[in-house]
Every structure is written in structure tokens, then in C-alpha cells.
Design an enzyme around this catalytic site. Structure first.
Site, PDB file in Angstrom:
ATOM      1  N   ASN A  37      42.254  26.032  22.052  1.00 30.92           N
ATOM      2  CA  ASN A  37      42.575  27.021  23.081  1.00 30.92           C
ATOM      3  C   ASN A  37      42.768  28.325  22.347  1.00 30.92           C
ATOM      4  O   ASN A  37      43.634  28.419  21.485  1.00 30.92           O
ATOM      5  CB  ASN A  37      43.856  26.593  23.809  1.00 30.92           C
ATOM      6  N   GLY A  38      41.942  29.328  22.647  1.00 25.85           N
ATOM      7  CA  GLY A  38      42.070  30.606  21.941  1.00 25.85           C
ATOM      8  C   GLY A  38      40.705  31.192  21.663  1.00 25.85           C
ATOM      9  O   GLY A  38      39.722  30.819  22.299  1.00 25.85           O
ATOM     10  N   TRP A  83      38.241  26.512  30.798  1.00 25.39           N
ATOM     11  CA  TRP A  83      38.010  27.505  31.867  1.00 25.39           C
ATOM     12  C   TRP A  83      37.124  28.554  31.238  1.00 25.39           C
ATOM     13  O   TRP A  83      37.588  29.334  30.398  1.00 25.39           O
ATOM     14  CB  TRP A  83      39.354  28.083  32.292  1.00 25.39           C
ATOM     15  N   LYS A 132      49.521  35.812  48.998  1.00 20.95           N
ATOM     16  CA  LYS A 132      49.609  34.367  49.220  1.00 20.95           C
ATOM     17  C   LYS A 132      48.488  33.918  50.155  1.00 20.95           C
ATOM     18  O   LYS A 132      47.836  32.924  49.912  1.00 20.95           O
ATOM     19  CB  LYS A 132      50.960  33.981  49.855  1.00 20.95           C
ATOM     20  N   LYS A 187      46.319  29.126  36.908  1.00 17.97           N
ATOM     21  CA  LYS A 187      47.767  29.321  36.980  1.00 17.97           C
ATOM     22  C   LYS A 187      48.227  30.332  35.941  1.00 17.97           C
ATOM     23  O   LYS A 187      49.115  31.137  36.182  1.00 17.97           O
ATOM     24  CB  LYS A 187      48.455  27.969  36.752  1.00 17.97           C
ATOM     25  N   CYS A 197      42.683  27.310  28.524  1.00 16.05           N
ATOM     26  CA  CYS A 197      42.364  25.890  28.473  1.00 16.05           C
ATOM     27  C   CYS A 197      43.630  25.055  28.484  1.00 16.05           C
ATOM     28  O   CYS A 197      44.722  25.552  28.246  1.00 16.05           O
ATOM     29  CB  CYS A 197      41.602  25.575  27.194  1.00 16.05           C
ATOM     30  N   GLU A 209      53.139  40.623  48.741  1.00 19.01           N
ATOM     31  CA  GLU A 209      53.194  39.211  48.348  1.00 19.01           C
ATOM     32  C   GLU A 209      52.673  38.313  49.477  1.00 19.01           C
ATOM     33  O   GLU A 209      51.965  37.329  49.229  1.00 19.01           O
ATOM     34  CB  GLU A 209      54.635  38.840  47.938  1.00 19.01           C
ATOM     35  N   ARG A 250      46.366  24.318  35.677  1.00 17.47           N
ATOM     36  CA  ARG A 250      46.114  25.530  34.907  1.00 17.47           C
ATOM     37  C   ARG A 250      44.774  26.155  35.260  1.00 17.47           C
ATOM     38  O   ARG A 250      44.538  27.321  34.966  1.00 17.47           O
ATOM     39  CB  ARG A 250      46.140  25.211  33.412  1.00 17.47           C
ATOM     40  N   GLU A 269      44.984  34.091  48.471  1.00 21.31           N
ATOM     41  CA  GLU A 269      44.833  33.156  47.342  1.00 21.31           C
ATOM     42  C   GLU A 269      44.435  31.753  47.773  1.00 21.31           C
ATOM     43  O   GLU A 269      43.597  31.127  47.139  1.00 21.31           O
ATOM     44  CB  GLU A 269      46.174  33.007  46.593  1.00 21.31           C
ATOM     45  N   HIS A 329      47.192  56.293  57.546  1.00 23.74           N
ATOM     46  CA  HIS A 329      46.299  57.081  56.692  1.00 23.74           C
ATOM     47  C   HIS A 329      44.982  56.374  56.432  1.00 23.74           C
ATOM     48  O   HIS A 329      44.372  56.580  55.397  1.00 23.74           O
ATOM     49  CB  HIS A 329      47.010  57.412  55.367  1.00 23.74           C
TER      50      HIS A 329
HETATM   51  C1  G6P Z   1      47.870  34.228  37.916  1.00 28.45           C
HETATM   52  C2  G6P Z   1      48.536  33.282  38.883  1.00 28.45           C
HETATM   53  C3  G6P Z   1      49.540  34.048  39.725  1.00 28.45           C
HETATM   54  C4  G6P Z   1      50.533  34.760  38.842  1.00 28.45           C
HETATM   55  C5  G6P Z   1      49.849  35.665  37.824  1.00 28.45           C
HETATM   56  C6  G6P Z   1      50.820  36.160  36.763  1.00 28.45           C
HETATM   57  O1  G6P Z   1      47.074  35.118  38.618  1.00 28.45           O
HETATM   58  O2  G6P Z   1      47.568  32.657  39.705  1.00 28.45           O
HETATM   59  O3  G6P Z   1      50.226  33.153  40.582  1.00 28.45           O
HETATM   60  O4  G6P Z   1      51.389  35.526  39.632  1.00 28.45           O
HETATM   61  O5  G6P Z   1      48.827  34.941  37.129  1.00 28.45           O
HETATM   62  O6  G6P Z   1      51.256  35.073  36.011  1.00 28.45           O
HETATM   63  P1  G6P Z   1      52.611  34.991  35.219  1.00 28.45           P
HETATM   64  O7  G6P Z   1      52.604  33.649  34.583  1.00 28.45           O
HETATM   65  O8  G6P Z   1      52.567  36.103  34.200  1.00 28.45           O
HETATM   66  O9  G6P Z   1      53.723  35.182  36.182  1.00 28.45           O
END
Ligand code: G6P
Length: 647
Positions: free
Chosen positions: A139-140, A110, A524, A642, A32, A520, A57, A527, A543
């Protein structure tokens, strides 16, 4: 941007540790955003603006409660909640006739447990008939909320939601005897779990009580006002002075003073420090999206990351947060890198760097798998937690698991003062500035750069010669300029991406240090554009995945000049002969590869261990342009958060 804090510098003056409970089970904690205000200005606009700053977030519902001291006591506490975006909440407040008062709390939720409903959204109030007009944002997770709920129900409390948070505010109400601070302290002594809370009460309209254990919380200190938030982005518009609450501490805020204490009411001092972030860093400026802004910020971010850490004259890497641990690190028998998402891809590059440069056996693990596998952690192990936010639940738990078994904990973290930075023995901050875009970009290159610095720092204490170190330092310093050259190709990358934008399945292939880059690139793309993409080692294609390749599948190769270049070119031929569309990231001057590919993105030549720092850039731009071309909300991708503080 100035070079920033070092690990260990930002601890508050008193650290209270209930050692057995330092890592509560965060498995169910909600993700949150919280904002609270007490001062002399109208609270609602400040709270709404703060919620917008925290939108990145991720959330699904939102709410605000404001106290109006001028109104009749029974109606002084006013509350509006809604499902959906903050702008929906704004409309709801307008329809409500506004919210007036200069003390208030606000929240974005969330949902993890309990549906996305207005009733479950925060703020929550204490019992309407028994209560005192207390409201809370949280939050928690309160883990023992079931037993508390039963106890409170027996006392006549009636609950309106299914949430643990409502149980907490009813408990505070039950224990309230005219002193909100004491009621909160007493209640928190009864709860198990994690919390960052802000509480207000209509019977004490000039008081706000905030508290923290295990969830992030920052108190911004203005002139006769305080802005409390989950992170600094909701504070910096108002003040650059703040203090962090340590676990198990409570702060009582009035407009012109604050008092910090433990939950046992032992008074403690809190150190007010300057926030690292400037308001411009969290503004969009001329950019259309935060993701694009952050992609273009990468050269500057990396200059800040290495500033003061690369000493060319002495031929050394200096890392304030680990300098005292040089000997211990050089003697490490094994490194274990843990992370999730993009951080895991950076961790995989960390494995290559640590083995190649420092010659220390290294493993890389999904934090989520490592923590539950009862992993073998031998003496002399170092666990390296890679995390932008420093709050990812699984990464935090993985570090704790390894440390319990005797490993040293090292953090590679962006957010200063975050939980991982506080719960590790040492570490290195990324110093890339706040990352707002959900799709991580500048944090990734920061993580890779810090891994390279760490591997060089340790490697020099083991097998690296001074000459090898000098070369590494020169190459690292040249990276920001080289990234700038890649960024110049943004338009042509967009045009090339447009040619394949209708394709629903993509492959990303690389070898060696570029294999995590392929991972990566695929992450990207999926996502933010919701295109199905997979990344894998190029050799793995034969394979199984080769069966997917037909006329029309885009296959992106990371084919920079390095020790595995010829093998990658063979893989390109294999894809071509099956009708796949080949797109390559190649080294400047490599014109031969163009005849094999439908599109080539060139990157400057870089020594092999550092190649990911340039080869990932075209893939970030490809993903960005693909999402825009498909009309997606780049900065708020569906279902993503996030900072994932739930497992
Ligand atoms: C979420 C975000 C990603 C991030 C991952 C790890 O999935 O959307 O972008 O790489 O968490 O987050 P951190 O804050 O531990 O790098």
C-alpha cells in the site's frame, strides 16, 4: 465501550524521524487494504475474512498468495488474483482448487494509476525465471520506480505489470542472498515514496517481513501467530494485542517471535498495546447496514466521547491530549480548520464554535486547496486537522504545510495511532468507535462534539464566564438523550422520504451554524442514493438556485429555533410560492412551521451552537432511507472509498 486513548499515549517506544522525508509526496499512493498471516492455522480463510473486513475501504481488485511448506519448493508459493469483489476472488480460489498453507498475504487494490486488471492486482512476485519465489503486497507508491525499473531491466528482469510494486519485489529479489529481512531492508534504502508492505519467500517458508513508511500498518500478536493489516478491523477477530510500526521500520515475523529494526538494521523495540476495538463493534449485529448501525450508535458514541472530559463539579472541560497546551491555544491568533468531505462540514461548524465561544479568528479550508495555495500562515496560528481516518492525504499535507510555516498542528481524529495523530503536536480523539459505513455519520457528530469541547476549553481561558461554561457542559451532556428522541422517528422519516423518492434534484438550505448541516445533508444524500443534491446557505438561494425551483423540487430546510429562524421561515415562503416541496427540520413544539411544509422532522431544543448535533440526525436517516428505497448498496457506494489516501 470504555473511554479510550488520549493523544500521545499510543506512540511506539522509538520514533525514528528522517525529518526531511517525514511527509513523502503521497500524491500517488494507492488506497489499498492489506492483510497477512503467519501461524499454525490455514492462512487462506483468515486472509479472506480479513479482506472482507477491509472491504469498506473501497477497492476494485483483490488477490492472495499462500506458502505451503509441505509442497515441493518450486510450487510452494501459490497465488490467485481477480478483478472485482472479494467474493469473486473466493470463487477464483475455489476454481483454482483452493490455497493451502499457514503463511500468506492478501490485498485489495483501489486503482489510481494503472488499470483495473488482474495483472496489476497484488500480490506481485519477483522475476519468474531469475527469482526466488518472493511475493509482496504493498500500500503506497514507490516514486523512483521508473529508474529502478530501468536498472532492473538492464539486469535481465522481465516485468508482468505496470506497477511500482512489482519493481519493488524485483528489487528485493535482486538483492536477496538467502536472508529476506536483509534483502527488504536493503531494497527499502533504495526507494523513495510511501509503503506498507508484507513480503514472503518460498526459500524461507517460516518467515514474513513487514515494513512501513507513510502508509498504515498494524501487527496483531496472537499465540504463536501474527495477523498484519492496514487497520484493526481485520485483526480484532484474532487478537486484541498489537504493535504499530513507525516510519522506516521493518519487522521480521516467525511463528513464535518477532524482531523490529530500522531499514539500516538497528534493532529497536516495539511496544505491544491493547487494541481499542472489540469485535462486536465491527460486527453488523441485528442491523441491515453499517450506516444504520452507526446512526443508531450515535448516542452511545457521544457518551464515550464526552466521558471524563466534562467535569460538572469543577465546571471544566478536560482534554488529556491538549491539557498541556492550554496557554498556547488560548493565545492563538488564528485557527485554520482543514478537512475533506464530511470532515470539512464538521470543520465549518468548528469555525462557528471557535469564533462564537473562543473568540479566535478562524478560517476553514478544503485541505486540498490550502496545501497548494502557498497560504499565509502567521505566527500564532493553529491548524486543526479534522479527519475520521487520520490518513486523508490532502489533510495530512495541509497540516504539514501549515506546520512548516510555524503553525501548531492539532488533530481531531478518530483512528488511534493514525498518521495525522502521529504527525500533529497535540490533539483530541473522537472515541466514537470504528466507523465502517463509507457515508460518515457518528464520526461527524464526534467531530462536532470535540470541536465544541475544544472551543469551550479554549474559550474558558479567554472570555467565557463560568456560568456560560456550566450551561455549555449541561447542554453537551444532554445531547445523547436528545439524539435518541430523534432516532425514534426513523420510521416516519422513511415514510416521508418515500413520498419524494422519485425526485432527482434536491436542495438543502440552512443558515448560521445549520448551513454546514445543509451541506452535510446534501452530501449524505448524493453519496449513497446518487440523487443530485446541493447544500448552501439559505440566503444564497436567491442568487441563482431559485431558478431551479419548480413544481416538484424537494427543498430541505434546517429551520430550528435560533437567532436566524425568522429569516429561514421567509426563505421557506419563497420556495413554497414557487411550487417547491418543503421539508423542514424544526424544533419540537414548533407547530406553526407544519402549515408551510409537506413534512417536518422535529428535534429537541438545544442551544444554538450545539444545534448541528441534533439537526443532522434526520438528514442522515433521510439519506439512508432514500438509498434503501432506491435499492442501492448503502455500505459500498459506487466509486467511493472510506479513506482517501490519494489526492
Ligand atoms: C472520504 C469519505 C468521507 C470522508 C472523507 C474524509 O471521502 O468517503 O466519508 O468524510 O473521505 O475522510 P477523513 O477520514 O479524513 O475524515
Amino acid at each position: 465501550m470504555e473511554s479510550g486513548a488520549e493523544y500521545g499515549e499510543n506512540a511506539v517506544s522509538l520514533s525514528i524521524r528522517h525529518s526531511a522525508e517525514c511527509f513523502p509526496n503521497r500524491s500517488q499512493s494507492t488506497m489499498c487494504g492489506i492483510v497477512a498471516y503467519i501461524g499454525h492455522r490455514e492462512a487462506a480463510p483468515i486472509l479472506l475474512e480479513g479482506l472482507k473486513r477491509l472491504e469498506y475501504r473501497g477497492y476494485d481488485s483483490a488477490g492472495v498468495a499462500v506458502l505451503d511448506e509441505g509442497r515441493d519448493s518450486a510450487e510452494a508459493l501459490d497465488l490467485v488474483k481477480s478483478v472485482g469483489r472479494v467474493r469473486v476472488l473466493e470463487e477464483a480460489i475455489e476454481q483454482h482448487g483452493g490455497l493451502s498453507g499457514s503463511i500468506g498475504i492478501a490485498h485489495t487494490r483501489w486503482a489510481t494509476h494503472g488499470g483495473v486488471t488482474q495483472a496489476n492486482a497484488h500480490p506481485h512476485r519477483d522475476d519468474v525465471s531469475l527469482g526466488h519465489g518472493i511475493a509482496i503486497i504493498h500500500n503506497g507508491i514507490i516514486e523512483n520506480y521508473q529508474s529502478l525499473r530501468t536498472w532492473l531491466t538492464e539486469k535481465g528482469h522481465v516485468f508482468e505489470s505496470e506497477t511500482d510494486t512489482e519493481v519493488l519485489v524485483h528489487l528485493i529479489g535482486e538483492l536477496y542472498d538467502g536472508d529476506l529481512e536483509h534483502a527488504v531492508q536493503n531494497a527499502l534504502r533504495e526507494v523513495e515514496g510511501a509503503y506498507a508492505i508484507a513480503v514472503i519467500c518460498r526459500r524461507e517458508p517460516g518467515v514474513m517481513v513487514v515494513a512501513r513508511k507513510g502508509s498504515p500498518l498494524l501487527v496483531g500478536v496472537g499465540s504463536d501467530e501474527y495477523v498484519v493489516a492496514s487497520d484493526q478491523s481485520a485483526i480484532v477477530a484474532h487478537t486484541n494485542q498489537a504493535f504499530t510500526l513507525d516510519d522506516y521500520t521493518v519487522a521480521k515475523l516467525t511463528r513464535d517471535s518477532f524482531r523490529t529494526s530500522t531499514v539500516d538494521d538497528v534493532e529497536i523495540s516495539a511496544k505491544v498495546h491493547k487494541l481499542e476495538v472489540e469485535i462486536e463493534q465491527i460486527e453488523l449485529g441485528d442491523y441491515e447496514h453499517y450506516m444504520l448501525k452507526e446512526i443508531f450508535e450515535q448516542p452511545r458514541a457521544l457518551r464515550t466521547c464526552i466521558q471524563g472530559r466534562i467535569d460538572h463539579r469543577a465546571g471544566q472541560v478536560r482534554l488529556g491530549g491538549v491539557n498541556d497546551f492550554g496557554r498556547e491555544l488560548a493565545r492563538a491568533k488564528r485557527m485554520i480548520f482543514v478537512g475533506q468531505g464530511t470532515a470539512l462540514n464538521a470543520a465549518m461548524i468548528g469555525e462557528y464554535l471557535m469564533e462564537d465561544l473562543a473568540k479566535i479568528p478562524t478560517d476553514v479550508e478544503f485541505a486540498s486547496e490550502f496545501r497548494y495555495r502557498n497560504p499565509i500562515v502567521e505566527e500564532g496560528s493553529v491548524v486543526v486537522a479534522i479527519s475520521q481516518s487520520g490518513e486523508t492525504a490532502d489533510t495530512l499535507a495541509a497540516v504539514e504545510e501549515a506546520r512548516q510555516k510555524g503553525a501548531m498542528g492539532l488533530g481531531v481524529v478518530n483512528v488511534v495511532g493514525s498518521t495525522i495523530s502521529r504527525e500533529t503536536d497535540a490533539g483530541v480523539y473522537l472515541r466514537v468507535g470504528p466507523e465502517i459505513g463509507v457515508a460518515s455519520t457518528k464520526a461527524f457528530v464526534g467531530q462536532v462534539m470535540v470541536n465544541a469541547l475544544l472551543a469551550t476549553f479554549i474559550g474558558r481561558r479567554r472570555f467565557l464566564s463560568q456560568e456560560q461554561v456550566n450551561t455549555l457542559l449541561e447542554e453537551m451532556s444532554a445531547i445523547p438523550d436528545k439524539i435518541e428522541r430523534v432516532l425514534e422517528q426513523s420510521e416516519s422519516i422513511r415514510d416521508a422520504t418515500a413520498r419524494f423518492i422519485g425526485r432527482e434534484n434536491w436542495l438543502f438550505l440552512g443558515r448560521g451554524v445549520n448551513y454546514p448541516v445543509a451541506m452535510e445533508g446534501a452530501l449524505k444524500l448524493k453519496e449513497i442514493s446518487y440523487i443530485h443534491a446541493e447544500g448552501m446557505p439559505a440566503a444564497e438561494m436567491k442568487h441563482g438556485p431559485i431558478a431551479l425551483i419548480d413544481d416538484g423540487m424537494p427543498v430541505v430546510f434546517i429551520a430550528t429555533r435560533n437567532s436566524q429562524y425568522d429569516k429561514v421561515v421567509s426563505n421557506i415562503e419563497e420556495v413554497r410560492s414557487r411550487g417547491g416541496h418543503v421539508i423542514a427540520v424544526a424544533t419540537e413544539g414548533d407547530h406553526e412551521i407544519s402549515r408551510l411544509c409537506e413534512a417536518v422532522f422535529h428535534v429537541p431544543d438545544v442551544i444554538e451552537p450545539l444545534q448541528p448535533l441534533v439537526s443532522v440526525i434526520p438528514l442522515q436517516l433521510l439519506a439512508y432511507h432514500a438509498a434503501v428505497l432506491r435499492g442501492k448498496d448503502v455500505d459500498k457506494p459506487r466509486n467511493l472509498a472510506k479513506s482517501v489516501t490519494v489526492e
